[in-house]
Motif scaffolding. Structure first.
Motif: not given
Length: 276
Positions: A15-25, A153-155, A175-179, A126-134
């Motif tokens: 429910v909702g698929c913007g930048n973050m949810a879309g990157a995860m999907l 799969a996300l990091g 928010s850290g990546p934006a900073f 960075a989850a978009r490329i499997g290099a994120g942190v959750s």
């Protein structure tokens, strides 16, 4: 890991698929999730091959209306409206996942009391490329193996005992990546002011930050240890460090940045609960 995303046999609703949810999907699909098992409710979402896309929850319910994994990825302020429409189909078989800033596990339990499990996830882009942190906090009878597969799969994954620190983690890693991008942008702008071309300055800045973080990760050393390996007494690096370290202003700046982001998360939580 005892399960992989290619083993996912349920039905997933986003429910909702913007930048973050879309990157995860996108990352989940790349890791083997069958798109035929996914539905998205978001009138502005980009279409994805094999993924059912609906403008509203009513459209989804009319077309199918079945999901045993539901992820909330819309704006936190929309929680009340979404919960009213979605709660009747969230049953004792439903895993409820949320990436909503400021919305606690207690809030989710109050809105969706029948859910088999609630999980609050704070990923970053960075989850978009499997290099994120959750960061993960959960309650109820979750399928831990499948949830682990999703997040792996996300990091990197940090599992928390509860979600009491999630507002700060939202600011810190979400928010850290934006900073970091802004710091790179500022570093490049400074190089340009001092005589580098725009293109060279940005290339060098991005490579410098990227190489430094890769070295930090690969070496296992503390940042201060690596600083000492670059800087020498009376040298060029130390001259720059003296400016960065003056009166603790850099740490003070970053503290203010994180405080502002954390506090905004709390304000969004109040809005999600319908509080002023």
């Amino acid at each position: 890991m005892t399960k992989a995303l290619r083993d996912f046999s349920g039905r997933m609703l986003l429910v909702g698929c913007g930048n973050m949810a879309g990157a995860m999907l996108d990352r989940w699909l790349a890791a083997g999730l069958d798109p035929a098992r996914v539905a998205v409710v978001d009138p502005a979402a980009e279409p994805r091959d094999g993924v059912a896309l609906h403008a509203t929850l009513a459209d989804w319910q009319a077309a199918d209306g079945a999901a045993d994994w539901v992820m909330l990825g819309m704006k936190p302020q929309q929680l009340g409206e979404v919960a009213e429409a979605l709660a009747p189909v969230v049953t004792g078989d439903t895993h409820l996942l949320s990436i909503l800033a400021g919305v606690s596990l207690a809030d989710l339990a109050a809105r969706f009391p029948a859910a088999r499990a609630q999980a609050r996830i704070l990923p970053n882009l960075a989850a978009r490329i499997g290099a994120g942190v959750s960061a993960l906090a959960s309650s109820g009878d979750a399928d831990g193996d499948m949830l682990t597969a999703m997040l792996a799969a996300l990091g990197q994954v940090v599992t928390l005992a509860d979600d009491s620190s999630m507002d700060l983690i939202t600011a810190f890693t979400g928010s850290g990546p934006a900073f970091v991008f802004r710091l790179i942008e500022a570093y490049a702008a400074a190089g340009e002011r001092l005589g580098l071309s725009n293109e060279d300055s940005l290339t060098l800045a991005a490579a410098t930050f990227g190489g430094a973080t890769a070295l930090l990760d690969a070496s296992g050393e503390k940042p201060g240890t690596l600083v000492a390996q670059v800087a020498s007494k009376g040298g060029t690096t130390q001259a720059g460090l003296d400016v960065l370290d003056e009166d603790g202003q850099l740490v003070a700046l970053m503290t203010n940045v994180l405080r502002a982001a954390r506090d905004r998360g709390r304000e969004l939580a109040d809005l999600a609960r319908g509080e002023e």
